[in-house]
Design a protein around this motif. Structure first.
Motif, PDB file in Angstrom:
ATOM      1  N   GLY A  39      22.252 -45.210 -27.602  1.00 37.02           N
ATOM      2  CA  GLY A  39      21.176 -45.973 -26.988  1.00 37.02           C
ATOM      3  C   GLY A  39      21.153 -45.882 -25.483  1.00 37.02           C
ATOM      4  N   ARG A  40      22.173 -45.269 -24.874  1.00 32.09           N
ATOM      5  CA  ARG A  40      22.236 -45.129 -23.425  1.00 32.09           C
ATOM      6  C   ARG A  40      21.615 -43.804 -22.999  1.00 32.09           C
ATOM      7  NH1 ARG A  40      22.819 -50.374 -23.076  1.00 32.09           N
ATOM      8  NH2 ARG A  40      24.841 -51.160 -23.751  1.00 32.09           N
ATOM      9  N   VAL A  41      21.377 -43.676 -21.688  1.00 29.91           N
ATOM     10  CA  VAL A  41      20.746 -42.478 -21.139  1.00 29.91           C
ATOM     11  C   VAL A  41      21.819 -41.550 -20.586  1.00 29.91           C
ATOM     12  CG1 VAL A  41      19.117 -41.599 -19.425  1.00 29.91           C
ATOM     13  CG2 VAL A  41      18.652 -43.757 -20.591  1.00 29.91           C
ATOM     14  N   ALA A  42      21.798 -40.302 -21.024  1.00 32.24           N
ATOM     15  CA  ALA A  42      22.787 -39.325 -20.561  1.00 32.24           C
ATOM     16  C   ALA A  42      22.599 -39.054 -19.079  1.00 32.24           C
ATOM     17  CB  ALA A  42      22.658 -38.032 -21.356  1.00 32.24           C
ATOM     18  N   ALA A  43      23.686 -39.130 -18.319  1.00 32.81           N
ATOM     19  CA  ALA A  43      23.623 -38.917 -16.873  1.00 32.81           C
ATOM     20  C   ALA A  43      23.555 -37.441 -16.526  1.00 32.81           C
ATOM     21  CB  ALA A  43      24.841 -39.554 -16.202  1.00 32.81           C
ATOM     22  N   GLU A  44      23.960 -36.587 -17.431  1.00 33.66           N
ATOM     23  CA  GLU A  44      23.950 -35.139 -17.227  1.00 33.66           C
ATOM     24  C   GLU A  44      23.875 -34.469 -18.584  1.00 33.66           C
ATOM     25  OE1 GLU A  44      28.664 -34.161 -16.886  1.00 33.66           O
ATOM     26  OE2 GLU A  44      27.810 -35.415 -15.277  1.00 33.66           O
ATOM     27  N   ASP A  45      23.640 -33.168 -18.584  1.00 36.13           N
ATOM     28  CA  ASP A  45      23.676 -32.450 -19.861  1.00 36.13           C
ATOM     29  C   ASP A  45      25.057 -32.609 -20.480  1.00 36.13           C
ATOM     30  OD1 ASP A  45      21.100 -31.611 -19.541  1.00 36.13           O
ATOM     31  OD2 ASP A  45      21.590 -29.525 -19.060  1.00 36.13           O
ATOM     32  N   ILE A  46      25.100 -32.978 -21.744  1.00 40.57           N
ATOM     33  CA  ILE A  46      26.367 -33.128 -22.455  1.00 40.57           C
ATOM     34  C   ILE A  46      26.499 -31.945 -23.406  1.00 40.57           C
ATOM     35  CG2 ILE A  46      27.766 -34.603 -23.947  1.00 40.57           C
ATOM     36  CD1 ILE A  46      26.070 -36.966 -22.972  1.00 40.57           C
ATOM     37  N   ARG A  47      27.606 -31.217 -23.259  1.00 47.51           N
ATOM     38  CA  ARG A  47      27.785 -29.981 -24.013  1.00 47.51           C
ATOM     39  C   ARG A  47      29.016 -30.047 -24.910  1.00 47.51           C
ATOM     40  NH1 ARG A  47      24.314 -26.228 -22.156  1.00 47.51           N
ATOM     41  NH2 ARG A  47      23.286 -26.680 -20.163  1.00 47.51           N
ATOM     42  N   ALA A  48      28.982 -29.259 -25.966  1.00 44.80           N
ATOM     43  CA  ALA A  48      30.114 -29.196 -26.894  1.00 44.80           C
ATOM     44  C   ALA A  48      31.312 -28.589 -26.184  1.00 44.80           C
ATOM     45  CB  ALA A  48      29.746 -28.372 -28.117  1.00 44.80           C
ATOM     46  N   ASP A  49      32.470 -29.211 -26.341  1.00 41.45           N
ATOM     47  CA  ASP A  49      33.667 -28.715 -25.657  1.00 41.45           C
ATOM     48  C   ASP A  49      34.409 -27.656 -26.457  1.00 41.45           C
ATOM     49  OD1 ASP A  49      34.505 -30.377 -27.672  1.00 41.45           O
ATOM     50  OD2 ASP A  49      36.004 -31.434 -26.478  1.00 41.45           O
ATOM     51  N   ALA A  50      33.996 -27.407 -27.695  1.00 40.86           N
ATOM     52  CA  ALA A  50      34.663 -26.400 -28.532  1.00 40.86           C
ATOM     53  C   ALA A  50      33.748 -26.033 -29.689  1.00 40.86           C
ATOM     54  CB  ALA A  50      35.995 -26.933 -29.063  1.00 40.86           C
ATOM     55  N   ASP A  51      34.022 -24.874 -30.302  1.00 44.65           N
ATOM     56  CA  ASP A  51      33.303 -24.513 -31.524  1.00 44.65           C
ATOM     57  C   ASP A  51      33.616 -25.531 -32.607  1.00 44.65           C
ATOM     58  OD1 ASP A  51      32.289 -22.242 -30.351  1.00 44.65           O
ATOM     59  OD2 ASP A  51      33.781 -20.882 -31.229  1.00 44.65           O
ATOM     60  N   ARG A  52      32.630 -25.805 -33.443  1.00 44.95           N
ATOM     61  CA  ARG A  52      32.858 -26.673 -34.583  1.00 44.95           C
ATOM     62  C   ARG A  52      32.100 -26.117 -35.773  1.00 44.95           C
ATOM     63  NH1 ARG A  52      31.416 -32.937 -34.094  1.00 44.95           N
ATOM     64  NH2 ARG A  52      32.495 -32.595 -32.117  1.00 44.95           N
ATOM     65  N   PRO A  53      32.777 -25.784 -36.840  1.00 46.92           N
ATOM     66  CA  PRO A  53      34.230 -25.798 -36.995  1.00 46.92           C
ATOM     67  C   PRO A  53      34.881 -24.624 -36.263  1.00 46.92           C
ATOM     68  CG  PRO A  53      33.225 -24.889 -38.959  1.00 46.92           C
ATOM     69  CD  PRO A  53      32.094 -25.334 -38.079  1.00 46.92           C
ATOM     70  N   GLY A 131      29.444 -22.780 -36.792  1.00 49.37           N
ATOM     71  CA  GLY A 131      28.212 -22.977 -37.562  1.00 49.37           C
ATOM     72  C   GLY A 131      27.568 -24.322 -37.320  1.00 49.37           C
ATOM     73  N   ASP A 132      28.358 -25.331 -36.965  1.00 45.12           N
ATOM     74  CA  ASP A 132      27.810 -26.644 -36.624  1.00 45.12           C
ATOM     75  C   ASP A 132      27.460 -26.708 -35.147  1.00 45.12           C
ATOM     76  OD1 ASP A 132      27.733 -28.075 -39.048  1.00 45.12           O
ATOM     77  OD2 ASP A 132      29.894 -28.401 -38.967  1.00 45.12           O
ATOM     78  N   LEU A 133      28.419 -26.382 -34.319  1.00 39.83           N
ATOM     79  CA  LEU A 133      28.238 -26.432 -32.869  1.00 39.83           C
ATOM     80  C   LEU A 133      28.963 -25.257 -32.233  1.00 39.83           C
ATOM     81  CD1 LEU A 133      29.036 -30.226 -32.234  1.00 39.83           C
ATOM     82  CD2 LEU A 133      26.760 -29.195 -32.388  1.00 39.83           C
ATOM     83  N   ALA A 134      28.339 -24.686 -31.205  1.00 40.06           N
ATOM     84  CA  ALA A 134      28.978 -23.620 -30.443  1.00 40.06           C
ATOM     85  C   ALA A 134      29.460 -24.187 -29.124  1.00 40.06           C
ATOM     86  CB  ALA A 134      27.995 -22.474 -30.197  1.00 40.06           C
ATOM     87  N   ALA A 135      30.654 -23.804 -28.706  1.00 43.53           N
ATOM     88  CA  ALA A 135      31.209 -24.286 -27.441  1.00 43.53           C
ATOM     89  C   ALA A 135      30.223 -24.027 -26.307  1.00 43.53           C
ATOM     90  CB  ALA A 135      32.537 -23.591 -27.157  1.00 43.53           C
ATOM     91  N   GLY A 136      29.983 -25.043 -25.513  1.00 40.17           N
ATOM     92  CA  GLY A 136      29.060 -24.921 -24.395  1.00 40.17           C
ATOM     93  C   GLY A 136      27.621 -25.226 -24.750  1.00 40.17           C
ATOM     94  N   GLY A 137      27.305 -25.354 -26.036  1.00 33.76           N
ATOM     95  CA  GLY A 137      25.936 -25.673 -26.441  1.00 33.76           C
ATOM     96  C   GLY A 137      25.558 -27.091 -26.030  1.00 33.76           C
ATOM     97  N   ARG A 138      24.316 -27.288 -25.617  1.00 30.18           N
ATOM     98  CA  ARG A 138      23.871 -28.604 -25.158  1.00 30.18           C
ATOM     99  C   ARG A 138      23.648 -29.531 -26.336  1.00 30.18           C
ATOM    100  NH1 ARG A 138      18.635 -29.172 -21.366  1.00 30.18           N
ATOM    101  NH2 ARG A 138      17.563 -28.880 -23.372  1.00 30.18           N
ATOM    102  N   LEU A 139      24.293 -30.679 -26.282  1.00 29.58           N
ATOM    103  CA  LEU A 139      24.153 -31.682 -27.326  1.00 29.58           C
ATOM    104  C   LEU A 139      23.098 -32.723 -26.970  1.00 29.58           C
ATOM    105  CD1 LEU A 139      27.964 -32.312 -27.997  1.00 29.58           C
ATOM    106  CD2 LEU A 139      26.447 -30.665 -29.122  1.00 29.58           C
ATOM    107  N   VAL A 140      23.090 -33.127 -25.711  1.00 27.99           N
ATOM    108  CA  VAL A 140      22.133 -34.118 -25.222  1.00 27.99           C
ATOM    109  C   VAL A 140      21.682 -33.685 -23.832  1.00 27.99           C
ATOM    110  CG1 VAL A 140      21.687 -36.554 -24.752  1.00 27.99           C
ATOM    111  CG2 VAL A 140      23.407 -35.925 -26.453  1.00 27.99           C
ATOM    112  N   ALA A 141      20.390 -33.692 -23.594  1.00 29.56           N
ATOM    113  CA  ALA A 141      19.860 -33.323 -22.283  1.00 29.56           C
ATOM    114  C   ALA A 141      19.959 -34.500 -21.325  1.00 29.56           C
ATOM    115  CB  ALA A 141      18.415 -32.859 -22.405  1.00 29.56           C
ATOM    116  N   ALA A 142      20.209 -34.204 -20.060  1.00 29.84           N
ATOM    117  CA  ALA A 142      20.243 -35.245 -19.036  1.00 29.84           C
ATOM    118  C   ALA A 142      18.928 -36.016 -19.031  1.00 29.84           C
ATOM    119  CB  ALA A 142      20.487 -34.619 -17.667  1.00 29.84           C
ATOM    120  N   GLY A 143      19.027 -37.338 -18.916  1.00 32.97           N
ATOM    121  CA  GLY A 143      17.827 -38.166 -18.851  1.00 32.97           C
ATOM    122  C   GLY A 143      17.258 -38.563 -20.191  1.00 32.97           C
TER     123      GLY A 143
END
Length: 371
Positions: A39-53, A131-143
């Protein structure tokens, strides 16, 4: 609040809002655990820190095999094995050298003989690395808001950077409307909807000096003063704000809410909300919510629209907040100023009628400000 009509003494809303937002910047980022960041607003782009799985995993319970080795297997053309393959539970990593999951029925045993009697495409029943998330992929955009589903992707992070404006609520003015706790509870909810959090709720005694002292002591990013904002003999909030800092505007061409005002104290914005419930809500929707969204750095999102199920009449020269109830696939207008509480309780949102219009005809598609 004394009754007033549209006049040059009231600042038009189209002038008041830019003045209120002038120079406003998002508050400094703070880190929250993922579960608290919903419910909060992302202050910056939030990215995956590792491949998942990290490695290939099973999506269902079954036998882990190499797909290329079981092509064409059937009861009429079984593929013999020296021993049974490894059984893998859903969510677990596949053994090295395997890439496919067969169902339990795909294996038949007869004494020491093990045969595969069904095949599956290579990779079937599995998820590849990243296959779920790639490292460095954006999860939430800033704002943008962090939703409950996005929290699933943030689960591996210790902290999530968000902009979370702290809001102080100062209740003051004559006790004409009652329900101070109720009004602060409503505002706490609306502040959260707008991307902020209420850091303190206080009650200031009546009188300019007491209110000014409370404003000077508040350390929130935004202070909402509720009550005593009008032009009557017992309304001291505007004078107190001028004493504690500066009063930029008092008297907005907004119905209901003509007694609203704003300025700053100790370099922090202060917004004056009338004590009457419908006027308090109107000023919050028209002024406080945009201010909070600016402090949270929230990017503009598409507004919900719905057709009016009945015409709306409005006063020329005033921006007017009209509360609405849900009515099928549209909305039903409930009223504006001096709205009885039993009607206000039906409201699920509001619409803003600009000062140059006399209202909207039935069937008009209007933007809904949620409550």
């Amino acid at each position: 609040m004394t009754g007033r009509t549209a006049s040059t003494a009231l600042m038009p809303l189209v002038e008041a809002l830019p003045l209120l937002l002038r120079g406003v910047a998002p508050v400094a980022a703070t880190g929250l655990p993922p579960a608290e960041a919903i419910g909060r607003v992302a202050a910056e782009d939030i990215r995956a820190d590792a491949d998942r799985p990290v490695t290939r995993i099973a999506l269902r319970d079954g036998w882990a095999v190499r797909g290329a080795e079981v092509v064409g297997a059937s009861p009429y053309a079984p593929v013999p094995l020296a021993g049974p393959p490894v059984w893998v539970e859903a969510g677990c990593a596949l053994p090295a050298g395997t890439d496919t999951i067969l169902t339990a029925e795909a294996i038949e045993k007869s004494g020491p003989l093990v045969e595969i009697v069904a095949d599956a495409p290579t990779g079937d029943g599995t998820r590849a690395p990243a296959g779920d998330l790639a490292a460095g992929g954006r999860l939430v955009a800033a704002g943008t808001r962090i939703g409950p589903l996005q929290a699933l992707a943030l689960a591996g992070l210790e902290r999530v950077p968000v902009c979370l404006p702290r809001v102080g609520i100062l209740l003051t003015g004559p006790a004409r409307w009652g329900g101070s706790d109720a009004r602060s509870s409503v505002l706490r909810h609306l502040v959260g909807q707008a991307g902020g959090c209420v850091s303190a709720v206080a009650t200031a005694p009546e009188g300019r000096d007491a209110i000014a002292a409370a404003l000077a002591a508040d350390e929130a990013d935004l202070t909402l003063v509720v009550g005593g904002t009008g032009f009557g003999r017992e309304d001291h909030s505007a004078a107190a704000l001028a004493q504690a800092g500066s009063l930029a505007a008092h008297g907005i061409a907004l119905r209901p809410g003509e007694g609203a005002g704003f300025g700053d104290a100790q370099g922090r914005p202060v917004l004056l909300l009338p004590g009457a419930p419908e006027a308090m809500l109107a000023v919050f929707l028209a002024l406080a919510r945009p201010l909070l969204q600016a402090l949270a750095g929230e990017a503009a999102a598409p507004a919900r629209t719905a057709p009016l199920r009945r015409k709306v009449s409005s006063v020329i020269g005033l921006s007017e907040i009209v509360f609405v109830a849900e009515a099928g696939d549209g909305v039903e207008p409930l009223g504006s100023a001096e709205l009885a509480l039993h009607r206000l309780l039906l409201a699920r949102g509001a619409i803003l009628v600009p000062p140059e219009r006399e209202g909207y005809p039935e069937g008009t598609s209007v933007e809904i400000m949620p409550l």
